[in-house]
Enzyme design. Structure first.
Site, short mmCIF file in Angstrom:
data_model
loop_
_atom_site.label_atom_id
_atom_site.label_comp_id
_atom_site.label_asym_id
_atom_site.label_seq_id
_atom_site.Cartn_x
_atom_site.Cartn_y
_atom_site.Cartn_z
CD GLU A 152 -2.90 1.10 0.12
OE1 GLU A 152 -3.47 2.16 -0.20
OE2 GLU A 152 -3.10 0.01 -0.46
CB SER A 238 16.85 -6.76 -11.71
OG SER A 238 16.44 -5.93 -10.66
CG HIS A 367 5.75 -10.53 -11.60
ND1 HIS A 367 6.45 -11.69 -11.33
CD2 HIS A 367 6.69 -9.62 -11.98
CE1 HIS A 367 7.74 -11.50 -11.54
NE2 HIS A 367 7.91 -10.25 -11.93
CB SER A 368 6.17 -6.54 -9.37
OG SER A 368 5.96 -5.94 -10.64
#
Length: 494
Positions: A152, A238, A367-368
């Site tokens: 959030e 990443s 996923h993200s």
């Protein structure tokens, strides 16, 4: 893949002594005759006919005798002993032309708890005491609450990026609890719980996500790309699957140093489609590296479902192809994951062999924060998993039936975690951000000449930003009000 028969017998699959494929009746190593042999004419042809006439059974028996003194089928050399040459991977010959596309039976899935927290009939009682079991549950809740608040916070613009771990908490705590502190971990980006179990604090996690001066990576990595030398947890990268060959190399280093430890490498089913996956498994197998490759098969590689990603029986069958001991388990069963990881670690450390673990689980969130999962899967699918195969709920039911969880304990754990995360996030936002002068710190052993002027240049480029006072922190939304998640993720939010 979870529709396959769930079994409570822990089995590590390994190819039998003979080759797994039935091959045509042709000699695998072609003999090139010398000039002297060619000059003998008829005698050579007679010997050639005699060689071709050998029975398939005789060839197999002869190969077994030759290989018996050379370490068995694992000693892969083309032999030229008396009786002819033959490739060591040939077990038996056949006159039937066959193309093999898959194993005759699907991989079995090891399980201890059913969906209602009961021990599966025939399964052994988990070798986990009350204190450890309650800690597993508490840490699963802690991770869930941290995800809710930081997700959030990203939606409020306070973080640039975030990735949740909803639905996969059992793979974190079950595996982490079976490891030793000296074991080295390579994560992908959805293993925050493993690091928290090892002692990485919520404050350290928030510092990294905010990228302030106390961040372990000096603010130079994306959020959730954690790392901690103190906890033997390599910094996450990443690029997909790069940690796999690195883990094989690190395990080989442990082997050379004679350490009684192993490397554990986490990755997703999507990473198994990368070339690095195959290179890593091949290196680990041929060099006998003490590494456990732990695949979280959560059903999706970002937006690509497994039905479109591979046609084989999951990821486990690939380990067998590399002659690696392999096991598949119910990834939402924390005790199954724990038992599998404990045995996998034993194999890696005591036998000095690599292991592949495939944990069948489900990605409960997007996923993200850069992904919208509603575009490729429905909310009903997520709700079914959250309400019928939720790892946190299954663990809670087990603890309650054992009498190990006091009334109101879950609410207390959640409130405790919420307070800790909110305070850590506010503190992280109040800290100074690092400036561009640290951009190349620790990157080079000896800075190259073209960066010699960087310290002065960085002060002119970013000096003001470095000294600027941070804005007054805003209070994060309270996840208990039901606003911690939106849409598809709501069912996995505590």
């Amino acid at each position: 893949a979870l529709q396959h028969a769930l079994m409570n017998k822990l089995v590590f699959a390994l190819p039998a002594g003979r080759g797994p494929l039935v091959r045509g009746c042709f000699p695998a190593c072609i003999m090139v005759p010398s000039a002297q042999a060619l000059s003998k004419g008829g005698a050579s042809r007679k010997r050639g006919r005699a060689f071709a006439a050998r029975s398939a059974v005789g060839e197999a028996q002869q190969l077994q005798r030759r290989m018996a003194g050379k370490g068995g089928m694992g000693h892969r050399k083309c032999s030229s002993a008396a009786g002819g040459a033959q490739h060591p991977n040939i077990g038996t010959f056949s006159t039937d032309l066959q193309f093999v596309a898959k194993f005759q039976e699907p991989f079995v899935t090891f399980r201890v708890l059913d969906d209602f927290g009961d021990i599966v009939p025939g399964a052994a009682e988990p070798d986990v005491g009350r204190e450890c079991a309650v800690r597993m549950f508490r840490m699963m809740l802690r991770l869930n609450v941290m995800d809710s608040i930081l997700y959030e916070a990203q939606r409020q613009g306070r973080l640039s990026f975030y990735m949740t771990n909803y639905g996969e908490e059992a793979t974190h705590m079950g595996s982490a609890a079976a490891l030793e502190d000296e074991d080295v971990v390579f994560g992908q980006y959805r293993e925050a719980g493993v690091l928290l179990w090892r002692g990485f604090t919520i404050q350290e996690a928030c510092d990294q996500c905010v990228a302030n001066e106390d961040s372990s990576d000096k603010g130079r990595m994306m959020p959730v790309h954690y790392g901690s030398a103190r906890h033997n947890f390599h910094t996450i990268s990443s690029p997909l699957a790069t940690q796999l060959p690195q883990a094989a190399g690190a395990a080989y280093a442990l082997k050379m140093q004679g350490k009684e430890a192993c490397v554990v490498c986490f990755f997703g089913d999507g990473a198994a489609s990368e070339g690095d996956f195959h290179g890593a498994l091949n290196f680990a197998a041929t060099l006998a590296c003490p590494v456990v490759f732990f695949c979280r098969n959560n059903g999706y590689a970002i937006s690509t479902p497994i039905s479109e990603q591979y046609k084989g029986d999951g990821i486990a069958v690939r380990g067998v192809s590399y002659n690696i001991k392999t096991v598949r388990c119910d990834g939402n069963d924390v005790f199954a994951v724990h038992a599998v990881m404990r045995e996998a670690r034993r194999i890696a450390v005591q036998e000095g062999q690599p292991v592949l673990v495939e944990a069948m689980t489900y990605r409960g969130g997007h996923h993200s924060t850069s992904d919208d999962a509603t575009r490729y899967r429905g909310s009903e699918e997520v709700s079914v998993w959250a309400n019928t195969n939720n790892p946190i709920a299954r663990m809670k039911m087990y603890l309650e039936k054992k009498g190990w969880l006091e009334e109101g304990a879950e609410e207390g754990f959640r409130e405790e975690a919420k307070k800790e995360v909110l305070e850590a996030l506010v503190a992280a936002e109040a800290k100074r951000k690092r400036g561009v002068e640290d951009m190349f710190t620790d990157v080079y052993d000896s800075p190259p000449k073209h960066l010699s002027a960087w310290p002065e240049l960085s002060l002119r480029v970013g000096g003001r930003a470095v000294s600027a006072k941070p804005k007054a922190p805003r209070q994060p939304a309270d996840p208990s009000n039901g606003v911690c998640l939106r849409g598809i993720e709501t069912d996995f939010c505590g």
